[in-house]
Design a protein around this motif. Structure first.
Motif, short mmCIF file in Angstrom:
data_model
loop_
_atom_site.label_atom_id
_atom_site.label_comp_id
_atom_site.label_asym_id
_atom_site.label_seq_id
_atom_site.Cartn_x
_atom_site.Cartn_y
_atom_site.Cartn_z
N VAL A 122 0.85 -1.19 0.00
CA VAL A 122 0.00 0.00 0.00
C VAL A 122 0.88 1.24 0.00
O VAL A 122 1.77 1.37 0.83
CB VAL A 122 -0.92 0.03 1.24
N GLN A 123 0.62 2.12 -0.93
CA GLN A 123 1.32 3.41 -0.96
C GLN A 123 0.33 4.51 -0.58
O GLN A 123 -0.80 4.50 -1.04
CB GLN A 123 1.90 3.67 -2.35
N LEU A 124 0.79 5.42 0.25
CA LEU A 124 -0.09 6.45 0.80
C LEU A 124 0.43 7.83 0.42
O LEU A 124 1.63 8.09 0.50
CB LEU A 124 -0.17 6.33 2.32
N GLN A 125 -0.48 8.72 0.08
CA GLN A 125 -0.14 10.08 -0.30
C GLN A 125 -1.03 11.03 0.47
O GLN A 125 -2.23 11.11 0.20
CB GLN A 125 -0.32 10.28 -1.79
N ALA A 126 -0.45 11.75 1.42
CA ALA A 126 -1.21 12.70 2.23
C ALA A 126 -1.18 14.09 1.61
O ALA A 126 -0.19 14.49 0.99
CB ALA A 126 -0.65 12.75 3.64
#
Length: 123
Positions: A1-5
């Motif tokens: 899972v890659q997360l971008q805030a």
């Protein structure tokens, strides 16, 4: 899972911001999602978390009643609505994903982390 805030910025005390965290991958709904924050010179601290379905939410005492975490599994996105912001809320905010079966506010249980978004609150 890659997360971008995203969604951080400068706001006056008493104002509001909404942070977003977009996740890649088809298994987003299998993860508890959390928000943590870290102010300069301080340790990373738990802010809020939400269960797989969004049916359960958890908050640090310092933000309870002011912040709201939510998620949209169809959009692979988790949100943090922050109202009545205080100068002490200023920090870099991180979203994170945990493959756990129950709530955890321990950062060590979160395997995936976004890059962080800066929140600055002026007094």
């Amino acid at each position: 899972v890659q997360l971008q805030a995203s969604g951080g910025g400068l706001v006056q005390a008493g104002g509001s911001l909404r942070l977003s965290c977009a996740a890649s991958g088809r298994t987003f709904s299998r993860y508890y999602m959390g928000w943590f924050r870290q102010a300069p010179g301080k340790e990373r601290e738990f802010v809020a978390a939400i269960s797989w379905s969004g049916g359960s939410t958890y908050y640090a005492d310092s933000v309870k009643g002011r912040f709201t975490i939510s998620r949209d599994n169809a959009k692979n996105t988790v949100y943090l609505q922050m109202n009545s912001l205080k100068p002490e809320d200023a920090a870099v905010y991180y979203c994170a994903a945990a493959a756990v079966v129950s709530h955890s506010d321990d950062a060590r249980d979160y395997s995936y982390w976004g890059q962080g978004t800066q929140v600055t609150v002026s007094s």
